[in-house]
Design a protein around this motif. Structure first.
Motif, PDB file in Angstrom:
ATOM      1  N   LEU A  40       0.934  -1.327   0.140  1.00 35.37           N
ATOM      2  CA  LEU A  40       0.025   0.151  -0.144  1.00 35.37           C
ATOM      3  C   LEU A  40       0.885   1.245  -0.127  1.00 35.37           C
ATOM      4  O   LEU A  40       0.653   2.092  -0.916  1.00 35.37           O
ATOM      5  N   SER A  41       1.983   1.421   0.899  1.00 37.26           N
ATOM      6  CA  SER A  41       2.756   2.366   0.991  1.00 37.26           C
ATOM      7  C   SER A  41       3.460   2.587  -0.206  1.00 37.26           C
ATOM      8  O   SER A  41       3.607   3.820  -0.656  1.00 37.26           O
ATOM      9  N   ASN A  42       4.223   1.685  -1.044  1.00 37.81           N
ATOM     10  CA  ASN A  42       4.733   1.651  -2.305  1.00 37.81           C
ATOM     11  C   ASN A  42       3.745   2.191  -3.136  1.00 37.81           C
ATOM     12  O   ASN A  42       4.367   2.939  -3.859  1.00 37.81           O
ATOM     13  N   LYS A  43       2.745   1.527  -3.367  1.00 41.76           N
ATOM     14  CA  LYS A  43       1.789   2.044  -4.495  1.00 41.76           C
ATOM     15  C   LYS A  43       1.260   3.474  -4.245  1.00 41.76           C
ATOM     16  O   LYS A  43       1.251   4.365  -5.137  1.00 41.76           O
ATOM     17  N   ILE A  44       1.115   3.982  -3.042  1.00 43.14           N
ATOM     18  CA  ILE A  44       0.715   5.329  -2.679  1.00 43.14           C
ATOM     19  C   ILE A  44       1.932   6.427  -3.116  1.00 43.14           C
ATOM     20  O   ILE A  44       1.747   7.501  -3.906  1.00 43.14           O
ATOM     21  N   GLY A  48       0.870   7.789  -6.689  1.00 44.98           N
ATOM     22  CA  GLY A  48       0.226   8.953  -6.036  1.00 44.98           C
ATOM     23  C   GLY A  48       1.191  10.074  -5.997  1.00 44.98           C
ATOM     24  O   GLY A  48       1.071  11.205  -6.591  1.00 44.98           O
ATOM     25  N   PHE A  49       2.292   9.795  -5.066  1.00 45.86           N
ATOM     26  CA  PHE A  49       3.266  11.117  -5.161  1.00 45.86           C
ATOM     27  C   PHE A  49       3.941  11.360  -6.252  1.00 45.86           C
ATOM     28  O   PHE A  49       4.031  12.705  -6.981  1.00 45.86           O
ATOM     29  N   ILE A  50       4.575  10.447  -6.551  1.00 48.63           N
ATOM     30  CA  ILE A  50       5.620  10.474  -7.992  1.00 48.63           C
ATOM     31  C   ILE A  50       4.657  11.054  -9.355  1.00 48.63           C
ATOM     32  O   ILE A  50       5.051  11.919  -9.670  1.00 48.63           O
ATOM     33  N   LYS A  51       3.480  10.505  -9.451  1.00 51.68           N
ATOM     34  CA  LYS A  51       2.737  11.098 -10.338  1.00 51.68           C
ATOM     35  C   LYS A  51       2.428  12.598 -10.194  1.00 51.68           C
ATOM     36  O   LYS A  51       2.416  13.319 -11.023  1.00 51.68           O
ATOM     37  N   ARG A  52       1.955  12.851  -9.106  1.00 48.82           N
ATOM     38  CA  ARG A  52       1.680  14.286  -8.698  1.00 48.82           C
ATOM     39  C   ARG A  52       2.850  15.151  -8.937  1.00 48.82           C
ATOM     40  O   ARG A  52       2.569  16.579  -9.287  1.00 48.82           O
ATOM     41  N   ILE A  53       4.104  14.656  -8.433  1.00 52.90           N
ATOM     42  CA  ILE A  53       5.170  15.724  -8.604  1.00 52.90           C
ATOM     43  C   ILE A  53       5.450  15.858  -9.878  1.00 52.90           C
ATOM     44  O   ILE A  53       5.991  16.979 -10.379  1.00 52.90           O
ATOM     45  N   LEU A  68       0.941  19.448  -0.993  1.00 50.91           N
ATOM     46  CA  LEU A  68       1.403  18.099  -1.582  1.00 50.91           C
ATOM     47  C   LEU A  68       1.255  16.847  -0.343  1.00 50.91           C
ATOM     48  O   LEU A  68       0.733  15.896  -0.557  1.00 50.91           O
ATOM     49  N   SER A  69       1.798  17.258   0.754  1.00 53.37           N
ATOM     50  CA  SER A  69       1.481  16.164   2.009  1.00 53.37           C
ATOM     51  C   SER A  69      -0.059  15.837   2.209  1.00 53.37           C
ATOM     52  O   SER A  69      -0.436  15.085   2.484  1.00 53.37           O
ATOM     53  N   GLY A  70      -0.907  17.082   2.355  1.00 52.08           N
ATOM     54  CA  GLY A  70      -2.360  16.617   2.289  1.00 52.08           C
ATOM     55  C   GLY A  70      -2.879  16.184   1.140  1.00 52.08           C
ATOM     56  O   GLY A  70      -3.811  15.211   1.283  1.00 52.08           O
ATOM     57  N   GLU A  71      -2.638  16.222  -0.006  1.00 52.64           N
ATOM     58  CA  GLU A  71      -3.036  15.519  -1.239  1.00 52.64           C
ATOM     59  C   GLU A  71      -2.496  13.758  -1.113  1.00 52.64           C
ATOM     60  O   GLU A  71      -3.564  13.027  -1.167  1.00 52.64           O
ATOM     61  N   ILE A  72      -1.369  13.654  -0.260  1.00 53.67           N
ATOM     62  CA  ILE A  72      -0.837  12.294  -0.249  1.00 53.67           C
ATOM     63  C   ILE A  72      -1.716  11.647   0.873  1.00 53.67           C
ATOM     64  O   ILE A  72      -2.035  10.503   0.986  1.00 53.67           O
ATOM     65  N   ASP A  73      -1.797  12.634   1.952  1.00 55.29           N
ATOM     66  CA  ASP A  73      -2.674  11.853   3.187  1.00 55.29           C
ATOM     67  C   ASP A  73      -4.015  11.593   2.478  1.00 55.29           C
ATOM     68  O   ASP A  73      -4.620  10.639   3.137  1.00 55.29           O
ATOM     69  N   GLY A  74      -4.855  12.415   1.874  1.00 54.56           N
ATOM     70  CA  GLY A  74      -5.943  12.239   1.389  1.00 54.56           C
ATOM     71  C   GLY A  74      -5.985  10.747   0.349  1.00 54.56           C
ATOM     72  O   GLY A  74      -7.185  10.128   0.632  1.00 54.56           O
ATOM     73  N   ILE A  75      -4.940  10.366  -0.318  1.00 51.00           N
ATOM     74  CA  ILE A  75      -4.866   9.318  -1.155  1.00 51.00           C
ATOM     75  C   ILE A  75      -4.743   8.052   0.120  1.00 51.00           C
ATOM     76  O   ILE A  75      -5.159   6.944  -0.205  1.00 51.00           O
ATOM     77  N   ILE A  76      -3.849   8.355   0.879  1.00 59.00           N
ATOM     78  CA  ILE A  76      -3.741   7.204   2.111  1.00 59.00           C
ATOM     79  C   ILE A  76      -4.973   6.742   2.568  1.00 59.00           C
ATOM     80  O   ILE A  76      -5.496   5.748   2.955  1.00 59.00           O
ATOM     81  N   GLU A  77      -5.860   7.999   2.907  1.00 59.37           N
ATOM     82  CA  GLU A  77      -7.197   7.597   3.505  1.00 59.37           C
ATOM     83  C   GLU A  77      -8.249   7.066   2.803  1.00 59.37           C
ATOM     84  O   GLU A  77      -9.104   6.439   3.085  1.00 59.37           O
ATOM     85  N   ASP A  78      -7.830   7.298   1.336  1.00 58.49           N
ATOM     86  CA  ASP A  78      -8.873   6.878   0.443  1.00 58.49           C
ATOM     87  C   ASP A  78      -8.125   6.288  -0.985  1.00 58.49           C
ATOM     88  O   ASP A  78      -7.918   6.969  -1.828  1.00 58.49           O
ATOM     89  N   PRO A  79      -7.470   5.299  -0.641  1.00 62.50           N
ATOM     90  CA  PRO A  79      -6.551   4.572  -1.788  1.00 62.50           C
ATOM     91  C   PRO A  79      -7.423   4.405  -3.347  1.00 62.50           C
ATOM     92  O   PRO A  79      -6.748   4.407  -4.281  1.00 62.50           O
TER      93      PRO A  79
END
Length: 189
Positions: A40-44, A48-53, A68-79
């Protein structure tokens, strides 16, 4: 132990109970949950992060570290935001993701993202996801447009890591790996 006791108010604590729990043999179900948390962490990070950056850099957007942190946190909470089919109730963030750039880096566990805008130089990210109470953490450094000295230093450290990995053999004391690193760095000066 004597030299640490009372020195600058330090207390010596027995870490044996915590270490024995950490190093204990895990049941298959626990190993499966740990693996799912890690995936899960790896896919996020990857989707999530690499695509966004990449979007931010390619479009030259002005985004803060905390955004950016908030966006990633949102993905973690809703994969499902990155098309992962994981029940939302099984996942949560271990801590608010940490994004840093621009030459100001805090590697402490208590570090936090700042309101400063992302710089396209050296970007660090650390995120942690919890899957059914099993946590995993991933941290990466991205060299976007680093100074030449940073790139050269990175190459030296990467080579040193490879040497250290070759030195890690069963039965060999860990201090030999440290000695390998020190000797490698001395020889590469």
């Amino acid at each position: 132990e004597k030299s640490l006791t009372g020195a600058d108010g330090l207390d010596v604590s027995d870490a044996t109970p915590g270490l024995s729990l950490f190093m204990s043999i895990k049941e298959d179900s626990e190993l499966d949950l740990m693996k799912k948390s890690s995936v899960l962490s790896n896919k996020i990070l990857k989707h999530g992060f690499i695509k966004r950056i990449e979007e931010v850099i390619d479009s030259e957007l002005n985004v803060t570290h905390t955004q950016l942190s908030g966006e990633i946190d949102g993905i973690i909470e809703d994969p499902s935001k990155i098309n992962l089919k994981v029940p939302k109730e099984h996942v949560q963030s271990c801590y608010f993701p940490i994004v840093q750039s621009g030459g100001e880096y805090d590697i402490k566990i208590s570090a936090q993202s700042t309101e400063k805008s992302l710089k396209y130089d050296i970007v660090t990210v650390s995120l942690g996801s919890r899957y059914q109470n099993y946590c995993s953490n991933v941290a990466r450094t991205f060299l976007v447009d680093p100074p030449k000295e940073v790139s050269e230093t990175y190459e030296v450290l990467l080579s040193m890591q490879e040497e250290c990995l070759r030195a890690m053999v069963p039965g060999r004391p860990l201090k030999s790996v440290y000695a390998t690193a020190v000797n490698f760095l001395k020889s590469s000066e």
